[in-house]
Structures are given as C-alpha cells and as structure tokens.
Design an enzyme around this catalytic site. Structure first.
Site, PDB file in Angstrom:
ATOM      1  N   HIS A 163      -2.163   4.673 -12.585  1.00 61.67           N
ATOM      2  CA  HIS A 163      -2.061   6.062 -12.130  1.00 61.67           C
ATOM      3  C   HIS A 163      -0.810   6.218 -11.270  1.00 61.67           C
ATOM      4  O   HIS A 163      -0.821   5.950 -10.071  1.00 61.67           O
ATOM      5  CB  HIS A 163      -3.316   6.453 -11.349  1.00 61.67           C
ATOM      6  CG  HIS A 163      -3.424   7.912 -11.071  1.00 61.67           C
ATOM      7  ND1 HIS A 163      -3.418   8.442  -9.793  1.00 61.67           N
ATOM      8  CD2 HIS A 163      -3.527   8.968 -11.917  1.00 61.67           C
ATOM      9  CE1 HIS A 163      -3.523   9.753  -9.856  1.00 61.67           C
ATOM     10  NE2 HIS A 163      -3.590  10.097 -11.134  1.00 61.67           N
TER      11      HIS A 163
ATOM     12  N   ARG B  49      19.054  -9.621   8.151  1.00 61.83           N
ATOM     13  CA  ARG B  49      17.988  -9.043   8.977  1.00 61.83           C
ATOM     14  C   ARG B  49      17.433  -7.742   8.407  1.00 61.83           C
ATOM     15  O   ARG B  49      16.844  -6.944   9.138  1.00 61.83           O
ATOM     16  CB  ARG B  49      18.513  -8.802  10.394  1.00 61.83           C
ATOM     17  CG  ARG B  49      18.972 -10.084  11.081  1.00 61.83           C
ATOM     18  CD  ARG B  49      19.452  -9.819  12.494  1.00 61.83           C
ATOM     19  NE  ARG B  49      19.878 -11.050  13.161  1.00 61.83           N
ATOM     20  CZ  ARG B  49      20.277 -11.119  14.422  1.00 61.83           C
ATOM     21  NH1 ARG B  49      20.308 -10.006  15.170  1.00 61.83           N
ATOM     22  NH2 ARG B  49      20.651 -12.269  14.943  1.00 61.83           N
TER      23      ARG B  49
ATOM     24  N   CYS C 203      -2.167  -6.001   3.600  1.00 63.25           N
ATOM     25  CA  CYS C 203      -2.150  -6.998   2.521  1.00 63.25           C
ATOM     26  C   CYS C 203      -0.707  -7.339   2.156  1.00 63.25           C
ATOM     27  O   CYS C 203      -0.348  -8.500   2.037  1.00 63.25           O
ATOM     28  CB  CYS C 203      -2.893  -6.467   1.306  1.00 63.25           C
ATOM     29  SG  CYS C 203      -4.661  -6.224   1.582  1.00 63.25           S
TER      30      CYS C 203
ATOM     31  N   ARG D  55       0.216 -11.309   1.675  1.00 67.19           N
ATOM     32  CA  ARG D  55      -0.689 -12.387   2.095  1.00 67.19           C
ATOM     33  C   ARG D  55      -1.960 -12.402   1.258  1.00 67.19           C
ATOM     34  O   ARG D  55      -2.569 -13.451   1.027  1.00 67.19           O
ATOM     35  CB  ARG D  55      -1.066 -12.215   3.573  1.00 67.19           C
ATOM     36  CG  ARG D  55      -1.883 -10.970   3.831  1.00 67.19           C
ATOM     37  CD  ARG D  55      -2.637 -10.945   5.133  1.00 67.19           C
ATOM     38  NE  ARG D  55      -3.444  -9.723   5.190  1.00 67.19           N
ATOM     39  CZ  ARG D  55      -4.717  -9.635   4.838  1.00 67.19           C
ATOM     40  NH1 ARG D  55      -5.364 -10.709   4.424  1.00 67.19           N
ATOM     41  NH2 ARG D  55      -5.354  -8.485   4.904  1.00 67.19           N
TER      42      ARG D  55
ATOM     43  N   ALA E 257      -3.705 -10.645  -2.293  1.00 68.91           N
ATOM     44  CA  ALA E 257      -3.336  -9.915  -3.498  1.00 68.91           C
ATOM     45  C   ALA E 257      -4.524  -9.784  -4.439  1.00 68.91           C
ATOM     46  O   ALA E 257      -4.958 -10.765  -5.056  1.00 68.91           O
ATOM     47  CB  ALA E 257      -2.185 -10.625  -4.208  1.00 68.91           C
TER      48      ALA E 257
ATOM     49  N   ASN F 288       1.207  -2.567  -6.306  1.00 66.55           N
ATOM     50  CA  ASN F 288       2.193  -3.120  -5.377  1.00 66.55           C
ATOM     51  C   ASN F 288       3.536  -3.348  -6.057  1.00 66.55           C
ATOM     52  O   ASN F 288       4.591  -3.058  -5.479  1.00 66.55           O
ATOM     53  CB  ASN F 288       1.683  -4.424  -4.774  1.00 66.55           C
ATOM     54  CG  ASN F 288       0.349  -4.295  -4.080  1.00 66.55           C
ATOM     55  OD1 ASN F 288      -0.534  -5.129  -4.257  1.00 66.55           O
ATOM     56  ND2 ASN F 288       0.157  -3.240  -3.286  1.00 66.55           N
TER      57      ASN F 288
ATOM     58  N   TYR G 208     -11.488 -10.690  -8.093  1.00 65.22           N
ATOM     59  CA  TYR G 208     -12.878 -10.553  -7.670  1.00 65.22           C
ATOM     60  C   TYR G 208     -13.802 -10.904  -8.837  1.00 65.22           C
ATOM     61  O   TYR G 208     -13.457 -10.708 -10.013  1.00 65.22           O
ATOM     62  CB  TYR G 208     -13.140  -9.134  -7.166  1.00 65.22           C
ATOM     63  CG  TYR G 208     -12.561  -8.897  -5.798  1.00 65.22           C
ATOM     64  CD1 TYR G 208     -13.206  -9.381  -4.660  1.00 65.22           C
ATOM     65  CD2 TYR G 208     -11.356  -8.216  -5.646  1.00 65.22           C
ATOM     66  CE1 TYR G 208     -12.669  -9.186  -3.396  1.00 65.22           C
ATOM     67  CE2 TYR G 208     -10.808  -8.013  -4.386  1.00 65.22           C
ATOM     68  CZ  TYR G 208     -11.471  -8.503  -3.267  1.00 65.22           C
ATOM     69  OH  TYR G 208     -10.928  -8.317  -2.015  1.00 65.22           O
TER      70      TYR G 208
END
EC number: 2.1.1.45
Length: 273
Positions: free
Chosen positions: A51, A127, A146, A175, A177, A186, A218
């Site tokens: 989306h 930097r 995240c 860190r 995902a 992302n 998951y």
C-alpha cells in the site's frame, strides 16, 4: 526484488524459534544485509501488493515531526492506530527524535534539517547520521524504534560523469525487522527518503543499503511467506517526484507517485502488537 525474497527464504530455512514481546513467537536470524541500486528502479516489492499511500504518508508524517495519528487518519492511513493512546498520541517516537531531539540544556536538535545542510555544505563528511534511538525517551514511546539509525553517503561522479552531480546513498540499521509486514515498507520508505534528499540537495541517487539485526517472521506469517516465495518478481516501478519541490518540508502526497507498479495480489497477515 530478489534480495528481499532471499531474506524471506533465509528466515524460513535458517530461522531459530524465539519468543518475543508480543507473545506471538518468531523464527529469527541475526544479521542480514540487502543492497538496492536505486538507479535500477524503485525497490517496491512486487510479489505482493504494498500500500504505497501508507508508505509515502508515513514518511511525510515522520518528516513533519508529528507523533499523533490524526494527520495519518485524515489521509486514510491507519498503520499506527494500534499503538496510539485515546488521544492518538504515541509519545516521542520517530518524528520527534528526527526533528526535535532533546538536549540536556533544554534545546532541541532538528536532525533532518542538519543532515540536509551538511550534505549540501560538506558532502564528504562522515557525519550524515540521523538516529531515532534515544535511550532516555524509550520508556515514554508507544513502540521503541525498529529502524534506529541511518547514514547518508555522497559519492563523486563516476567515470564519464566528471561534470555531473554526485550520487547519494543511504544505509539503514534496523534492530528489529518484521520481515513479512514491515520490511517491504521500510525498504520503500528509505528508498523514497533517499530520492527526496537527493532531489533537494542536487544529487543523483545511488544505493539503499538495508542492514538488519533481528530479522524475524512471526509464527502466524509463515504460511503467507511460503506463498509469497512461490511468486516470481516482476519489473520494478519508477518513482516520480515533482521536480518543482526544492525543500524537503515542501513535499506532500501529491508530489510523489510510482509508475509501472504491477504487483501480485496482496497477502493478508495479522500485525503483532
């Protein structure tokens, strides 16, 4: 987007069972990196529909420094609703840290404005870094960041391009995902950010490098992941930004479009809160 499918396959094949904050359970691998040449197309997953309005709107919301879901809801975007309180607030999450990082003496640092200025004035600096991981503020956040830190890199023009602009690349360290639901968002979000910053600093785009810490599926996403892995990637779309926009804060949804996006159908999966 073969790189994304390779990640998905790796987690299915090599992931170890781990518990998690949500109680859902995951298969997890630690340490993975993907690289996308932004000149080869906009890295929007094609093996399921993403989306795009939610991706683009969320990034603009971050860049506004906003931490209340009302602006998103007014545009039909509900991806943060599960974490908001009754007033729609999320605490000092991404937008606050990006645009108003608090200092011990009571001042605030606009990291986004600072990094754009640095890219324009000192492109070779090491930097060009923006962080959302403010340890002191994490207890007050609805969800700890995240995608925690990103860095821009300006490369000089390549062979045969001596008189042209440099190329802007971005590397993100994430860190945590959520490989099935979160990572496609992302990738597209930070690729878009790289294009936007390149446009307002007079640069071409280079690579987006995505470095993952705990990359997980998951347990209630495994069937969906296996279905996605049966699908062949299609040609990447092209990102089109309104060329009249010369300042980052001037971008709105109407200034961002993709052309030629022809994905496979969407695959529904529950979100872990």
């Amino acid at each position: 987007m073969r790189a994304y499918l390779d990640l998905l396959q790796r987690v299915v094949d090599e992931g170890v069972p781990k518990g998690d904050r949500t109680g859902t359970g995951t298969l997890s691998v630690f340490g993975h990196q993907m690289r996308f040449d932004l000149r080869a197309g906009f890295p929007l997953v094609t093996t399921k529909k993403v989306h795009t309005r939610s991706v683009f709107g969320e990034l603009l919301w971050f860049l506004r420094g906003d931490t209340n879901v009302k602006w998103l809801q007014d545009r039909g975007i509900t991806i943060w609703d599960e974490w908001a309180d009754e007033q729609g607030d999320l605490g000092p999450v991404y937008g606050y840290q990006w645009r108003s990082w608090p200092t011990p003496d009571g001042r605030h640092v606009d990291q986004i404005a600072q990094v754009v200025e640095q890219i324009r004035d000192s492109p070779d600096s090491r930097r060009h870094v923006v962080s959302a991981w403010n340890v002191a503020d994490i207890p007050d956040m609805a969800l700890a960041p995240c995608h925690t830190m990103f860095q821009f890199y300006v490369a000089p023009p390549g062979p045969g391009e001596e008189s042209g602009p440099g190329r802007l690349s971005c590397q993100l360290y994430q860190r945590s995902a959520d490989v099935f639901l979160g990572v496609p968002f992302n990738i597209a979000s930070y690729a878009l950010l790289t294009h936007m910053v390149a446009q307002v600093t007079g640069l071409e785009v280079g690579d987006f490098v995505h470095t993952l810490g705990d990359a997980h599926l998951y347990s209630n996403h495994l069937d969906q992941a296996r279905l996605q892995l049966t699908r062949e990637p299609r040609p990447l779309p092209r990102l089109v930004l309104d060329s009249s926009v010369t300042e980052l804060d001037a971008f709105d949804l109407e200034h961002i479009a993709v052309e030629g996006y022809d994905p496979h159908p969407g695959i529904k999966a529950p979100i872990a809160v």
